[in-house]
Design a protein around this motif. Structure first.
Motif, PDB file in Angstrom:
ATOM      1  N   PHE A   1       0.844  -1.202   0.000  1.00  0.00           N
ATOM      2  CA  PHE A   1       0.000   0.000   0.000  1.00  0.00           C
ATOM      3  C   PHE A   1       0.882   1.256   0.000  1.00  0.00           C
ATOM      4  O   PHE A   1       1.158   1.836   1.040  1.00  0.00           O
ATOM      5  CB  PHE A   1      -0.939  -0.002   1.208  1.00  0.00           C
ATOM      6  CG  PHE A   1      -1.849  -1.194   1.207  1.00  0.00           C
ATOM      7  CD1 PHE A   1      -3.020  -1.174   0.480  1.00  0.00           C
ATOM      8  CD2 PHE A   1      -1.504  -2.340   1.896  1.00  0.00           C
ATOM      9  CE1 PHE A   1      -3.849  -2.279   0.446  1.00  0.00           C
ATOM     10  CE2 PHE A   1      -2.333  -3.457   1.876  1.00  0.00           C
ATOM     11  CZ  PHE A   1      -3.504  -3.427   1.141  1.00  0.00           C
ATOM     12  N   THR A   2       1.323   1.635  -1.182  1.00  0.00           N
ATOM     13  CA  THR A   2       2.122   2.834  -1.350  1.00  0.00           C
ATOM     14  C   THR A   2       1.377   3.770  -2.290  1.00  0.00           C
ATOM     15  O   THR A   2       0.300   3.437  -2.790  1.00  0.00           O
ATOM     16  CB  THR A   2       3.509   2.503  -1.943  1.00  0.00           C
ATOM     17  OG1 THR A   2       3.331   1.998  -3.261  1.00  0.00           O
ATOM     18  CG2 THR A   2       4.264   1.498  -1.089  1.00  0.00           C
ATOM     19  N   GLU A   3       1.955   4.918  -2.548  1.00  0.00           N
ATOM     20  CA  GLU A   3       1.332   5.853  -3.490  1.00  0.00           C
ATOM     21  C   GLU A   3       1.220   5.250  -4.882  1.00  0.00           C
ATOM     22  O   GLU A   3       0.292   5.546  -5.623  1.00  0.00           O
ATOM     23  CB  GLU A   3       2.146   7.154  -3.558  1.00  0.00           C
ATOM     24  CG  GLU A   3       1.986   8.027  -2.336  1.00  0.00           C
ATOM     25  CD  GLU A   3       2.735   9.334  -2.484  1.00  0.00           C
ATOM     26  OE1 GLU A   3       2.997   9.762  -3.625  1.00  0.00           O
ATOM     27  OE2 GLU A   3       3.053   9.935  -1.444  1.00  0.00           O
ATOM     28  N   LYS A   4       2.150   4.383  -5.237  1.00  0.00           N
ATOM     29  CA  LYS A   4       2.180   3.800  -6.577  1.00  0.00           C
ATOM     30  C   LYS A   4       1.511   2.431  -6.655  1.00  0.00           C
ATOM     31  O   LYS A   4       1.304   1.900  -7.742  1.00  0.00           O
ATOM     32  CB  LYS A   4       3.622   3.672  -7.060  1.00  0.00           C
ATOM     33  CG  LYS A   4       4.312   5.003  -7.225  1.00  0.00           C
ATOM     34  CD  LYS A   4       5.723   4.823  -7.693  1.00  0.00           C
ATOM     35  CE  LYS A   4       6.401   6.182  -7.814  1.00  0.00           C
ATOM     36  NZ  LYS A   4       7.782   6.077  -8.262  1.00  0.00           N
ATOM     37  N   LYS A   5       1.195   1.841  -5.521  1.00  0.00           N
ATOM     38  CA  LYS A   5       0.669   0.471  -5.520  1.00  0.00           C
ATOM     39  C   LYS A   5      -0.464   0.333  -4.511  1.00  0.00           C
ATOM     40  O   LYS A   5      -0.342   0.761  -3.367  1.00  0.00           O
ATOM     41  CB  LYS A   5       1.796  -0.511  -5.165  1.00  0.00           C
ATOM     42  CG  LYS A   5       1.367  -1.948  -5.121  1.00  0.00           C
ATOM     43  CD  LYS A   5       2.551  -2.823  -4.745  1.00  0.00           C
ATOM     44  CE  LYS A   5       2.162  -4.263  -4.635  1.00  0.00           C
ATOM     45  NZ  LYS A   5       3.252  -5.109  -4.167  1.00  0.00           N
ATOM     46  N   GLN A   6      -1.553  -0.251  -4.967  1.00  0.00           N
ATOM     47  CA  GLN A   6      -2.691  -0.577  -4.095  1.00  0.00           C
ATOM     48  C   GLN A   6      -3.007  -2.044  -4.359  1.00  0.00           C
ATOM     49  O   GLN A   6      -3.715  -2.370  -5.295  1.00  0.00           O
ATOM     50  CB  GLN A   6      -3.892   0.316  -4.415  1.00  0.00           C
ATOM     51  CG  GLN A   6      -5.129   0.004  -3.625  1.00  0.00           C
ATOM     52  CD  GLN A   6      -5.159   0.690  -2.278  1.00  0.00           C
ATOM     53  OE1 GLN A   6      -4.504   1.685  -2.055  1.00  0.00           O
ATOM     54  NE2 GLN A   6      -5.952   0.159  -1.383  1.00  0.00           N
ATOM     55  N   GLN A   7      -2.435  -2.933  -3.551  1.00  0.00           N
ATOM     56  CA  GLN A   7      -2.575  -4.375  -3.784  1.00  0.00           C
ATOM     57  C   GLN A   7      -4.030  -4.840  -3.674  1.00  0.00           C
ATOM     58  O   GLN A   7      -4.492  -5.636  -4.475  1.00  0.00           O
ATOM     59  CB  GLN A   7      -1.698  -5.148  -2.798  1.00  0.00           C
ATOM     60  CG  GLN A   7      -1.610  -6.627  -3.076  1.00  0.00           C
ATOM     61  CD  GLN A   7      -0.796  -6.958  -4.307  1.00  0.00           C
ATOM     62  OE1 GLN A   7       0.095  -6.227  -4.697  1.00  0.00           O
ATOM     63  NE2 GLN A   7      -1.126  -8.066  -4.939  1.00  0.00           N
TER      64      GLN A   7
END
Length: 93
Positions: free
Chosen positions: A71-77
């Motif tokens: 769960f980062t700004e670039k990734k939403q698993q």
């Protein structure tokens, strides 16, 4: 009144909790709770932004870091996450 349908979930386990789950629960019992698949935290996983990620992890720095990477700004698993640890988490001050 119609009951709200239980949403589909993905169960994510780490190196430690996979053994706990294998000893304690059968796959068909997990499926009855609308868990569609069990995935390993350490492996590459396909994103499912419309599903709930249920994390069952040991409270280690490695597992927590891998969870945070999902769960980062670039990734939403996953669309959202529920996080459960096997024991209390201790912090070094």
């Amino acid at each position: 009144e119609k009951e709200k349908e239980d949403p589909w979930k993905i169960l994510i386990v780490d190196e430690e909790t996979v053994h706990i789950m294998n000893a304690a629960v059968r796959v068909r019992d997990i499926n009855k709770k609308n868990v569609t698949v069990v995935e390993h935290l350490e492996k590459s996983r396909q994103p499912f932004p419309n599903l709930i990620g249920v994390y069952f992890l040991a409270p280690t720095q490695k597992s927590v870091n891998k969870f945070l990477e999902d769960f980062t700004e670039k990734k939403q698993q996953y669309g959202c996450a529920c996080l459960f640890f096997t024991t209390r988490m201790f912090f070094n001050h």
